[in-house]
Motif scaffolding. Structure first.
Motif, PDB file in Angstrom:
ATOM      1  N   GLU A  24       0.823  -1.212   0.000  1.00 33.10           N
ATOM      2  CA  GLU A  24       0.000   0.000   0.000  1.00 33.10           C
ATOM      3  C   GLU A  24       0.853   1.256   0.000  1.00 33.10           C
ATOM      4  N   ILE A  25       0.230   2.336  -0.474  1.00 31.31           N
ATOM      5  CA  ILE A  25       0.876   3.641  -0.409  1.00 31.31           C
ATOM      6  C   ILE A  25       0.679   4.090   1.036  1.00 31.31           C
ATOM      7  N   SER A  26       1.760   4.094   1.818  1.00 27.36           N
ATOM      8  CA  SER A  26       1.628   4.385   3.238  1.00 27.36           C
ATOM      9  C   SER A  26       1.756   5.869   3.559  1.00 27.36           C
ATOM     10  N   GLU A  27       2.500   6.614   2.745  1.00 26.71           N
ATOM     11  CA  GLU A  27       2.647   8.047   2.989  1.00 26.71           C
ATOM     12  C   GLU A  27       3.085   8.745   1.713  1.00 26.71           C
ATOM     13  N   VAL A  28       2.642  10.005   1.559  1.00 27.51           N
ATOM     14  CA  VAL A  28       3.060  10.801   0.402  1.00 27.51           C
ATOM     15  C   VAL A  28       3.548  12.150   0.905  1.00 27.51           C
ATOM     16  N   GLN A  29       4.775  12.490   0.557  1.00 34.06           N
ATOM     17  CA  GLN A  29       5.303  13.835   0.852  1.00 34.06           C
ATOM     18  C   GLN A  29       5.284  14.563  -0.482  1.00 34.06           C
TER      19      GLN A  29
ATOM     20  N   GLU B 269       5.835   6.764  -0.250  1.00 31.43           N
ATOM     21  CA  GLU B 269       6.288   5.588   0.482  1.00 31.43           C
ATOM     22  C   GLU B 269       5.333   4.433   0.258  1.00 31.43           C
ATOM     23  N   LEU B 270       5.893   3.268  -0.037  1.00 32.72           N
ATOM     24  CA  LEU B 270       5.102   2.042  -0.176  1.00 32.72           C
ATOM     25  C   LEU B 270       5.490   1.105   0.957  1.00 32.72           C
ATOM     26  N   THR B 271       4.500   0.440   1.535  1.00 30.13           N
ATOM     27  CA  THR B 271       4.763  -0.514   2.602  1.00 30.13           C
ATOM     28  C   THR B 271       4.162  -1.864   2.248  1.00 30.13           C
ATOM     29  N   ASN B 272       4.942  -2.910   2.456  1.00 30.19           N
ATOM     30  CA  ASN B 272       4.474  -4.281   2.288  1.00 30.19           C
ATOM     31  C   ASN B 272       3.902  -4.692   3.639  1.00 30.19           C
ATOM     32  N   THR B 273       2.594  -4.915   3.707  1.00 38.12           N
ATOM     33  CA  THR B 273       1.940  -5.225   4.982  1.00 38.12           C
ATOM     34  C   THR B 273       1.941  -6.721   5.289  1.00 38.12           C
TER      35      THR B 273
ATOM     36  N   ARG C  45       4.114 -10.625   5.473  1.00 40.39           N
ATOM     37  CA  ARG C  45       5.426 -11.120   5.915  1.00 40.39           C
ATOM     38  C   ARG C  45       6.270 -11.598   4.736  1.00 40.39           C
ATOM     39  N   ARG C  46       5.640 -11.748   3.576  1.00 41.05           N
ATOM     40  CA  ARG C  46       6.357 -12.248   2.390  1.00 41.05           C
ATOM     41  C   ARG C  46       6.864 -11.110   1.517  1.00 41.05           C
ATOM     42  N   ALA C  47       8.026 -11.299   0.920  1.00 38.20           N
ATOM     43  CA  ALA C  47       8.560 -10.308  -0.021  1.00 38.20           C
ATOM     44  C   ALA C  47       7.656 -10.267  -1.253  1.00 38.20           C
ATOM     45  N   VAL C  48       7.523  -9.101  -1.846  1.00 30.49           N
ATOM     46  CA  VAL C  48       6.698  -8.936  -3.046  1.00 30.49           C
ATOM     47  C   VAL C  48       7.592  -8.420  -4.176  1.00 30.49           C
ATOM     48  N   ASN C  49       7.516  -9.083  -5.318  1.00 25.59           N
ATOM     49  CA  ASN C  49       8.282  -8.665  -6.479  1.00 25.59           C
ATOM     50  C   ASN C  49       7.525  -7.533  -7.173  1.00 25.59           C
ATOM     51  N   LEU C  50       8.097  -6.329  -7.161  1.00 21.22           N
ATOM     52  CA  LEU C  50       7.436  -5.169  -7.778  1.00 21.22           C
ATOM     53  C   LEU C  50       7.900  -4.938  -9.214  1.00 21.22           C
ATOM     54  N   ASP C  51       8.644  -5.880  -9.784  1.00 19.93           N
ATOM     55  CA  ASP C  51       9.160  -5.721 -11.141  1.00 19.93           C
ATOM     56  C   ASP C  51       8.003  -5.474 -12.113  1.00 19.93           C
ATOM     57  N   GLY C  52       8.070  -4.366 -12.851  1.00 19.82           N
ATOM     58  CA  GLY C  52       7.024  -4.047 -13.821  1.00 19.82           C
ATOM     59  C   GLY C  52       5.852  -3.276 -13.225  1.00 19.82           C
ATOM     60  N   TRP C  53       5.831  -3.089 -11.905  1.00 18.45           N
ATOM     61  CA  TRP C  53       4.775  -2.289 -11.284  1.00 18.45           C
ATOM     62  C   TRP C  53       5.035  -0.818 -11.605  1.00 18.45           C
ATOM     63  N   THR C  54       3.988  -0.008 -11.522  1.00 17.33           N
ATOM     64  CA  THR C  54       4.147   1.418 -11.815  1.00 17.33           C
ATOM     65  C   THR C  54       3.539   2.283 -10.714  1.00 17.33           C
ATOM     66  N   LEU C  55       4.126   3.465 -10.585  1.00 20.84           N
ATOM     67  CA  LEU C  55       3.613   4.499  -9.683  1.00 20.84           C
ATOM     68  C   LEU C  55       3.420   5.723 -10.551  1.00 20.84           C
ATOM     69  N   SER C  56       2.196   6.248 -10.610  1.00 24.50           N
ATOM     70  CA  SER C  56       1.953   7.374 -11.505  1.00 24.50           C
ATOM     71  C   SER C  56       1.148   8.467 -10.812  1.00 24.50           C
ATOM     72  N   ASP C  57       1.255   9.684 -11.383  1.00 27.60           N
ATOM     73  CA  ASP C  57       0.463  10.804 -10.867  1.00 27.60           C
ATOM     74  C   ASP C  57      -0.745  11.008 -11.774  1.00 27.60           C
ATOM     75  N   ALA C  58      -1.582  11.977 -11.435  1.00 31.48           N
ATOM     76  CA  ALA C  58      -2.819  12.213 -12.192  1.00 31.48           C
ATOM     77  C   ALA C  58      -2.538  12.661 -13.628  1.00 31.48           C
ATOM     78  N   ASP C  59      -1.365  13.239 -13.866  1.00 33.85           N
ATOM     79  CA  ASP C  59      -1.028  13.706 -15.215  1.00 33.85           C
ATOM     80  C   ASP C  59      -0.355  12.625 -16.066  1.00 33.85           C
TER      81      ASP C  59
ATOM     82  N   ALA D 260       8.337  -4.351   5.057  1.00 34.11           N
ATOM     83  CA  ALA D 260       9.321  -3.296   4.776  1.00 34.11           C
ATOM     84  C   ALA D 260       8.657  -2.125   4.062  1.00 34.11           C
ATOM     85  N   THR D 261       9.352  -0.995   4.072  1.00 29.48           N
ATOM     86  CA  THR D 261       8.873   0.225   3.426  1.00 29.48           C
ATOM     87  C   THR D 261       9.955   0.733   2.489  1.00 29.48           C
ATOM     88  N   VAL D 262       9.537   1.212   1.326  1.00 32.87           N
ATOM     89  CA  VAL D 262      10.480   1.819   0.385  1.00 32.87           C
ATOM     90  C   VAL D 262       9.959   3.219   0.055  1.00 32.87           C
ATOM     91  N   ARG D 263      10.890   4.154  -0.083  1.00 33.14           N
ATOM     92  CA  ARG D 263      10.543   5.536  -0.402  1.00 33.14           C
ATOM     93  C   ARG D 263      10.991   5.812  -1.830  1.00 33.14           C
TER      94      ARG D 263
END
Length: 158
Positions: free
Chosen positions: A42-47, A67-71, A73-87, A102-105
């Motif tokens: 999930e998107i846990s925080e946005v600055q 910031e994305l957080t894996n809620t 206990r298993r690792a998640v492969n984000l290969d090919g996933w995207t994060l985009s804005d409204a534009d 874990a959390t990644v920023r």
């Protein structure tokens, strides 16, 4: 304390307990609607508004992040996933695994990717301070999570 106050408190506690039971009963149904292999990231925080003035320096750009957080206990492969804005500015994850709990920023500017910090290598801010939406999609282009802020007016200036 009057006995009516105690009764009211007991009633409130009983209704809360009943609501909790109803909530627990409703959970499995919604969990069943989801595919069992669906990772819970999930998107846990946005600055979205970098602290200080938006100087467009790399330092300023990197103070803008999602910031994305894996809620799970298993690792998640984000290969090919995207994060985009409204534009439609899109960042694509490349060979990245997010460890369990874990959390990644994801910073807007340039930098060296690590397990906890990824960089979009952009030269300008992309998250609109007034209103925007961060959308996380998996490698099948399915929306996993979305975080929006402000009110979006079409045709407005950024």
């Amino acid at each position: 304390m009057s006995s009516s106050a105690v009764t009211a408190r007991r009633l409130a506690a009983a209704s809360l307990a009943a609501a909790a039971v109803v909530g627990a009963v409703a959970l499995p149904a919604s969990a069943a609607d989801r595919t069992p292999d669906r990772p819970k990231v999930e998107i846990s925080e946005v600055q979205y508004d970098a602290p200080g003035r938006d100087t467009r320096t790399n330092r300023s750009l990197n103070k803008e992040w999602v910031e994305l957080t894996n809620t799970t206990r298993r690792a998640v492969n984000l290969d090919g996933w995207t994060l985009s804005d409204a534009d439609g500015h899109t960042y694509t994850f490349d060979h990245y695994r997010l460890a369990g709990r874990a959390t990644v920023r994801i910073h807007t500017g340039e930098g060296r990717d690590t397990r906890t910090d990824l960089y979009q290598d952009r030269s300008r801010h992309i998250w609109d301070n007034r209103s925007d939406a961060a959308t996380l999609r998996n490698h099948h282009d399915r929306i996993i999570d979305k975080e929006s802020w402000g009110t979006r007016h079409h045709g407005g200036h950024h």
